[in-house]
Structures are given as C-alpha cells and as structure tokens.
Design an enzyme around this catalytic site. Sequence first.
Site, PDB file in Angstrom:
ATOM      1  N   ARG A 135      -8.852   1.280   9.717  1.00 53.17           N
ATOM      2  CA  ARG A 135      -8.314  -0.061   9.915  1.00 53.17           C
ATOM      3  C   ARG A 135      -9.271  -0.934  10.726  1.00 53.17           C
ATOM      4  O   ARG A 135      -8.958  -2.081  11.034  1.00 53.17           O
ATOM      5  CB  ARG A 135      -7.010   0.055  10.675  1.00 53.17           C
ATOM      6  N   LYS A 152       0.833  -1.215   0.000  1.00 52.69           N
ATOM      7  CA  LYS A 152       0.000   0.000   0.000  1.00 52.69           C
ATOM      8  C   LYS A 152       0.865   1.261   0.000  1.00 52.69           C
ATOM      9  O   LYS A 152       0.594   2.200  -0.727  1.00 52.69           O
ATOM     10  CB  LYS A 152      -0.926   0.037   1.232  1.00 52.69           C
ATOM     11  N   ARG A 202      12.149  -2.388  11.003  1.00 53.45           N
ATOM     12  CA  ARG A 202      11.147  -1.847  11.913  1.00 53.45           C
ATOM     13  C   ARG A 202      10.935  -2.850  13.050  1.00 53.45           C
ATOM     14  O   ARG A 202      10.906  -4.050  12.815  1.00 53.45           O
ATOM     15  CB  ARG A 202       9.813  -1.654  11.163  1.00 53.45           C
ATOM     16  N   ARG A 258      11.972  -6.763   4.963  1.00 45.85           N
ATOM     17  CA  ARG A 258      11.858  -5.323   4.699  1.00 45.85           C
ATOM     18  C   ARG A 258      12.875  -4.556   5.552  1.00 45.85           C
ATOM     19  O   ARG A 258      13.115  -4.877   6.702  1.00 45.85           O
ATOM     20  CB  ARG A 258      10.440  -4.853   5.057  1.00 45.85           C
TER      21      ARG A 258
END
Length: 215
Positions: free
Chosen positions: A86, A13, A158, A125
């Site tokens: 969400r 996204k 992260r 990631r």
Amino acid sequence: MNILLLGGPGAGKGTQSKKLEKTFGLKHFSPGDILRQEVKENTELGARAREFMEAGKLVPDELIINLMLKRIKEQKKGIILDGFPRNLAQAKALTEMLEKEKMKLDWVIKIRVSPDEIIKRLSSRRVCPECGATYNINFNPPQVEGICDRDKNKLVQRKDDKKETIKKRLEIFEEETRPLLEYYQNKGNVIIINGEADVEHIFREISEKIGRKNK
Ligand code: AMP
C-alpha cells in the site's frame, strides 16, 4: 498465477478477489481482513493496529511487511494480493522477497473508481462482523434488511467507513498508494479496469485480460 489488485478503498478489490479465489483456485491475502481478525481476537498485533485502523491511517510498515511476506512466502499455490503493498516501502520489500524466492507477480490489476463513487460506496457499505461478508444498502442489499444472508448475524458499519474516516483514507490513498501504479507500470503487466461497471462485468473483463475463461 500471482495477482496484485490495486485500487482505492471501496474499489471492489475484496469482491473481485473472492471471485478470483473461488473460480481460479488462488489464495486471497488481505491485510485488512487479517488485521480485523486480530483486533476481534484482541491479540497484541490487534491492539497495536486498532488505533491506526480506526483513524483510517496505515498501520506501520514494520508490523505489516513481516506479517504479509511470511504468509506469501509459505503459500504454495497462486496468490491474490488485495491491500498489500500500500506504499512504496512495502512494494520494494515485496519485490525483493519475490526475487529472492524466484516468484513473480504475473498481473497487476488496477481497478479504477472515482473519489465521488468511493465515498458513495463506502458510506453505504455494511459488513457481517462474524463471517466478513460485505453488502451495500443501495446496490447489493441483504435479503433481510440489516441481517447477513449467510449466518443471520446483525450487519454493522465498519468504524473506518464513517464519513470523516473515509476522507482520511482517500488522502492516504492519494499520497501513498497511488504512486504504486507508476512503480508497477515501469515493471510491465499492469491492466487497468473500469471499476464502475457491475461486479459480474468487471469479473469477466479481468478473467479475459488475464487469459482465463470465466467458468
Ligand atoms: P482495508 O480492509 O484494505 O480497507 O484495510 C483496512 C485498514 O487496515 C486500513 O485502513 C489500514 O489501517 C490497515 N491496512 C490494511 N492494509 C494495510 C497495509 N498494506 N499497510 C498498512 N495498513 C494496512
């Protein structure tokens, strides 16, 4: 034109939002990006949001809804919502505000990716803590390993991209965010996109479906 992107964590996204923002002159709103900045600056909101984020849980609605609605309402050009709403409470609050402001979501785009692919993507990631650029060590690596192409800062993982937290985020997605698809399908204008193709292919497909030619 106002667009809402739906999809699990790691569905792409953020990547597609940035491309839509740049190509079509829309404004991208990501509560995740806003909250990470608040955490970095150690603001009161950041301090309250941090523990939820690091545990992979949703930040309470009373913090998120006002934060997002205020920004959306003040925006004059078209918007892309990425990560808000969400859950159903957030979606209903958004609908109510949009109706009051005589605004509407022109497109709701669902980017579909399987849970196995999500786990694979999120665990590889890496992000730049300064500029927010995202990479993937397998299919979108930086030019120099571990270093951001844009500002040469050291890339990090992260905290919520660690294996245990990814599992929690997927559970929350299934329970709270997935029902939004039905909510918006009942309103019309939902487009479903296969998120397991490559980034450019997905972007072309989105551009065609929303009736805009990719420049
Ligand atoms: P994201 O960057 O979209 O993956 O979001 C990172 C984290 O920020 C999430 O795991 C939540 O803790 C928090 N967050 C982002 N968007 C929302 C939202 N709409 N409602 C509640 N928490 C959110």
